[in-house]
Motif scaffolding. Structure first.
Motif, PDB file in Angstrom:
ATOM      1  N   ASP A 140       0.855  -1.190   0.000  1.00 38.05           N
ATOM      2  CA  ASP A 140       0.000   0.000   0.000  1.00 38.05           C
ATOM      3  C   ASP A 140       0.890   1.238   0.000  1.00 38.05           C
ATOM      4  N   THR A 141       0.793   2.029  -1.057  1.00 33.91           N
ATOM      5  CA  THR A 141       1.659   3.203  -1.206  1.00 33.91           C
ATOM      6  C   THR A 141       0.980   4.499  -0.774  1.00 33.91           C
ATOM      7  N   SER A 142      -0.204   4.401  -0.168  1.00 31.01           N
ATOM      8  CA  SER A 142      -0.991   5.590   0.162  1.00 31.01           C
ATOM      9  C   SER A 142      -0.187   6.657   0.889  1.00 31.01           C
ATOM     10  N   PHE A 143       0.593   6.229   1.865  1.00 30.58           N
ATOM     11  CA  PHE A 143       1.312   7.194   2.697  1.00 30.58           C
ATOM     12  C   PHE A 143       2.823   7.000   2.635  1.00 30.58           C
ATOM     13  N   LEU A 144       3.285   6.436   1.511  1.00 28.87           N
ATOM     14  CA  LEU A 144       4.710   6.237   1.305  1.00 28.87           C
ATOM     15  C   LEU A 144       5.215   7.157   0.206  1.00 28.87           C
ATOM     16  N   SER A 145       6.439   7.634   0.350  1.00 27.17           N
ATOM     17  CA  SER A 145       7.064   8.389  -0.727  1.00 27.17           C
ATOM     18  C   SER A 145       7.427   7.419  -1.846  1.00 27.17           C
ATOM     19  N   ILE A 146       7.783   7.964  -2.997  1.00 26.34           N
ATOM     20  CA  ILE A 146       8.188   7.106  -4.111  1.00 26.34           C
ATOM     21  C   ILE A 146       9.380   6.247  -3.713  1.00 26.34           C
ATOM     22  N   GLU A 147      10.388   6.860  -3.090  1.00 29.61           N
ATOM     23  CA  GLU A 147      11.585   6.115  -2.703  1.00 29.61           C
ATOM     24  C   GLU A 147      11.263   5.044  -1.677  1.00 29.61           C
ATOM     25  N   ALA A 148      10.416   5.372  -0.700  1.00 29.23           N
ATOM     26  CA  ALA A 148      10.049   4.390   0.322  1.00 29.23           C
ATOM     27  C   ALA A 148       9.256   3.241  -0.295  1.00 29.23           C
ATOM     28  N   SER A 149       8.411   3.551  -1.263  1.00 33.04           N
ATOM     29  CA  SER A 149       7.630   2.515  -1.940  1.00 33.04           C
ATOM     30  C   SER A 149       8.547   1.556  -2.697  1.00 33.04           C
ATOM     31  N   ILE A 150       9.552   2.135  -3.370  1.00 33.77           N
ATOM     32  CA  ILE A 150      10.495   1.311  -4.130  1.00 33.77           C
ATOM     33  C   ILE A 150      11.314   0.420  -3.199  1.00 33.77           C
ATOM     34  N   GLN A 151      11.799   0.983  -2.110  1.00 37.18           N
ATOM     35  CA  GLN A 151      12.580   0.196  -1.166  1.00 37.18           C
ATOM     36  C   GLN A 151      11.761  -0.926  -0.564  1.00 37.18           C
TER      37      GLN A 151
END
Length: 218
Positions: free
Chosen positions: A184-195
């Motif tokens: 769930d990427t709702s509250f993640l930055s792009i970089e955090a989502s990728i990691q």
């Protein structure tokens, strides 16, 4: 290694899939572009996206069309959601997607039925999601950056309509594969989502080393 990345519109699956492809040195296919190419063909030839035969007729396109900037238009995206519901359109594009997935060395594919239909034998499967409101804000910002003046309310309505079409279609609906990891990427930055995506793929590889228990491609 085959990595399947599924999810609804504007969830971040494309960005994540491209990043995974770079990280692992694998070729990447945004399968949504195939359906957008069909949609663009339908629109340019004044065909009806609701008619299955018209959609099938529009499936004959050159690979170079996948580089056409017009594919990114919002109207093309909405038309793609309509033509992709036709079973014969999906069948016409399935072989192309499976060839890409099963090429030597593997690949990363993103779409809506990669882990369930195109590559159910994928070594790692991710299902990327975000709330409709957040996805609408992302898509609205994207459209505004392209110079398209559209209200966020309209974007949200379009996203909800696409979600309904994609999840309720009879053939290859958008659904979470039983063995997919949810991101769930709702509250993640792009970089955090990728990691986080890389962590999930690595966790899958640790439990199921690449090549183990994989069915043949026939």
């Amino acid at each position: 290694m085959i990595i399947a990345v599924d999810g609804p519109a504007a969830s971040g699956k494309g960005t994540i899939a491209r990043a995974l492809a770079r990280h692992y040195g694998l070729p990447h296919l945004d399968t949504g572009l195939l359906y957008r190419a069909v949609a663009l063909n339908v629109m340019r030839h004044d065909l009806d996206p609701a008619i299955e035969a018209d959609g099938v007729a529009a499936c004959d396109f050159d690979e170079a069309m996948l580089e056409d900037d017009a594919l990114r238009g919002d109207d093309v995206g909405k038309t793609a959601s309509v033509v992709s519901a036709h079973p014969l359109v999906r069948a016409a594009l399935m072989a192309r997607q499976k060839r890409f997935a099963n090429q030597p060395g593997g690949a990363v594919l993103d779409g809506r039925d990669i882990g369930t239909v195109i590559a159910p034998h994928a070594d790692a499967k991710l299902f990327v999601r975000a709330t409709p409101n957040i996805r609408a804000r992302r898509r609205h910002a994207e459209l505004r950056a392209r110079g398209q003046d559209v209200s966020i309310d309209k974007v949200l309505a379009d996203i909800r309509a696409r979600d309904q079409r994609d999840s309720q279609r009879a053939t290859a609906p958008l659904t979470l594969a039983n063995d997919a990891a949810l991101l769930d990427t709702s509250f993640l930055s792009i970089e955090a989502s990728i990691q986080r995506a890389i962590q999930l793929v690595e966790a899958r590889r640790a439990h199921h080393p690449v090549g183990d228990d994989k069915p043949s491609n026939s």
